[in-house]
Design an enzyme around this catalytic site. Structure first.
Site, PDB file in Angstrom:
ATOM      1  N   GLY A 129      -0.662  -3.471   4.901  1.00  0.00           N
ATOM      2  CA  GLY A 129      -1.767  -4.421   4.869  1.00  0.00           C
ATOM      3  C   GLY A 129      -2.406  -4.608   6.234  1.00  0.00           C
ATOM      4  N   THR A 178       0.862  -1.173   0.000  1.00  0.00           N
ATOM      5  CA  THR A 178       0.000   0.000   0.000  1.00  0.00           C
ATOM      6  C   THR A 178       0.901   1.226   0.000  1.00  0.00           C
ATOM      7  OG1 THR A 178      -1.703  -1.147   1.304  1.00  0.00           O
ATOM      8  CG2 THR A 178      -1.749   1.231   1.378  1.00  0.00           C
TER       9      THR A 178
END
Length: 535
Positions: free
Chosen positions: A440, A357
């Site tokens: 995550g 991410t």
């Protein structure tokens, strides 16, 4: 103050504007947007677009995003849910007929309709002041001209190489002679540049309808998906403004996006920890780390039992963050030993593998504050590349379940449980700090460790990000290097099963707004390639 004899970095100080991202090019882009008259939201979208090019394993326009935004002078936190929905044909029966007994991370069935572009467009229309073509111009240039691969990106690329080899189109564009790109290799994405230019000139509709959408649908159908042009057309309006959730902790108001995001875990964990005395021995003491681990185990158990799309399932947010419930959890925790078995909370299971991410934050001169996160979920998402449009498709649908009756079971037009969670700290009705920690499933653990490091233990923003981390995962306690052998031994004696990590946990950014002195204080995680910059 840090020890200047030791490696490390100091917090970044500025007075007018600041950005912190996981790549230098993205941070510089955000600063350029601010200095040319754009606001914090314009800068955040521009930085996210650049990250979609230069950090391709972590994010992209084929993914989702969430955002918390505080417009200057309003004292109100605005939340955006930019997560996409499963296609209309995504039923448990269809997936089982295709041979799946559980969600498959590289299956087209794990690709929901991407929500990021819809969110960018709606945020820009509501709060931006710079046209999208100008916002996306730096990303377009980098995609066309290329950029050198940075060290952390190269490391992730090497790990993901087996996935990239699975599909011919992906291997053609994301491998070099069959091998992952190395540090300093130039990487160009001309097809992605054309797609970004179309979005800048024609708006989000260019992504969700027409040639670009047709290319994504064709790639997904070829990979076995049920996606249709109608699913993508419906995705144009998928992103939506939602009411943020919040909790009080140590005199501060902590804001998160509501489910289907997992920000509720941050609020629940802080509720449990907030009722405990600060343990002696500092932030790396065995007692502190043990306690935080036990709280996380309980919170993640609840996540796996209850978190889902609130439009299709009842998610008991108020209960999970209530004083009564967090007090009950607090009473379960023993400071001397780890719980052998957790009390039941529904259909809890082991967590899937960690994800990738990007998180970024921006504060501008007027006082607009943005906390922004964009993701492909796993490294390089599903690994399915829509070749002509250059869009790598995420695998957020891997967050679904296939168990009938579970609130997070896959269903048509449903959003999966999401891990990406931007954070915002408010004090006395004013924004104090946008912050976030990537990684995550680690994100709630990472956010609560960071907040406690800074506000409870008094570490500056950069030191609070730097501090070694740990995370309970799959029956083990994953420990970064930097936690002492004696503390690891104590944790083992308490009943934990420590294991050293090959790669560190996540990566974060934060900007503290010191109103008394008129100073912005930024930090950027050394676990990534990025930096904070201000002016």
């Amino acid at each position: 103050m840090r020890d200047f004899h030791s490696p490390g970095r100091s917090p970044v100080l500025a007075t007018r504007g600041m950005a912190a991202t996981s790549m230098p090019a993205a941070t510089l882009t955000a600063i350029d947007i601010l200095r040319s008259g754009g606001n914090a939201l314009d800068a955040a979208i521009a930085a996210a677009a650049v990250l979609a090019v230069v950090e391709p394993q972590s994010t992209g326009i084929g993914g989702d995003c969430f955002c918390l935004y505080v417009p200057a002078g309003q004292g109100k936190v605005v939340a955006m849910n930019g997560s996409g929905r499963a296609p209309a044909g995504a039923t448990p029966e269809r997936l089982r007929a295709d041979g799946l007994t559980a969600m498959d991370a590289t299956s087209a069935h794990s690709v929901t309709v991407p929500g990021a572009v819809s969110a960018w467009a709606k945020l820009n229309a509501a709060y931006g002041r710079t046209p999208m073509d100008r916002i996306l111009a730096p990303a377009i240039r980098l995609a066309e001209e290329g950029h050198p691969v940075h060290p952390r990106v190269a490391s992730d690329w090497e790990t993901a190489a087996p996935k990239l080899r699975k599909r011919e189109a992906t291997a053609r564009h994301f491998l070099k002679n069959g091998q992952p790109l190395q540090i300093g290799d130039m990487f160009r994405q001309p097809a992605l540049a054309r797609t970004l230019r179309a979005i800048g000139n024609e708006g989000a509709r260019a992504f969700y309808e027409g040639e670009i959408a047709a290319d994504m649908v064709a790639a997904l159908r070829e990979a076995g998906g049920s996606h249709t042009l109608e699913d993508f057309a419906n995705g144009l309006d998928a992103a939506e403004f939602v009411e943020p959730i919040q909790a009080r902790w140590k005199g501060l108001d902590i804001f998160q996006c509501p489910p289907n995001g997992s920000g509720v875990l941050v609020l629940s964990m802080l509720g449990v920890l907030g009722g405990m005395e600060t343990p002696s021995g500092g932030p790396l003491s065995a007692t502190r780390l043990h306690r935080h681990t036990e709280v996380a185990r309980l919170a993640y158990r609840d996540r796996d039992a209850f978190l889902a799309d609130p439009s299709q399932a009842d998610v008991p947010v108020a209960r999970l963050v209530s004083d009564e419930y967090t007090a009950q959890l607090r009473a379960i925790i023993d400071d001397t030993r780890a719980m052998r078995e957790l009390p039941p909370a529904g259909l809890a299971e082991l967590l899937p593998v960690h994800r990738d991410t990007v998180y970024l934050c921006v504060v501008d001169e007027e006082g607009n504050v943005c906390s922004f996160i964009n993701s492909l979920f796993e490294s390089f998402g599903s690994g399915i590349l829509a070749e002509r449009s250059g869009v790598m498709l995420h695998n957020r649908g891997f967050g679904f379940r296939l168990q009938e009756g579970h609130p997070n079971c896959i269903a048509p037009n449903k959003r999966p449980m999401h891990t990406i969670i931007p954070g915002m700290v408010m004090k006395n009705g004013q924004p104090l700090m946008p912050y976030g920690v990537m990684g995550g499933h680690f994100q709630p653990m990472g956010q609560t460790l960071f907040l406690s490091n800074h506000f409870e233990y008094g570490l500056d923003v950069q030191a609070a990000l730097d501090l070694p981390r740990l995370f309970p995962y799959a029956g083990k306690l994953q420990v970064e290097r930097g936690i002492s052998a004696s503390v690891i031994d104590q944790l083992s004696r308490m009943g934990h099963v420590p294991e050293l990590m090959d790669k560190p946990h996540g990566g974060g950014q934060a900007i503290l707004i010191d109103r008394e002195r008129g100073v912005l204080v930024g930090g950027s995680d050394p676990r990534k390639d990025g930096c904070a910059l201000g002016y």
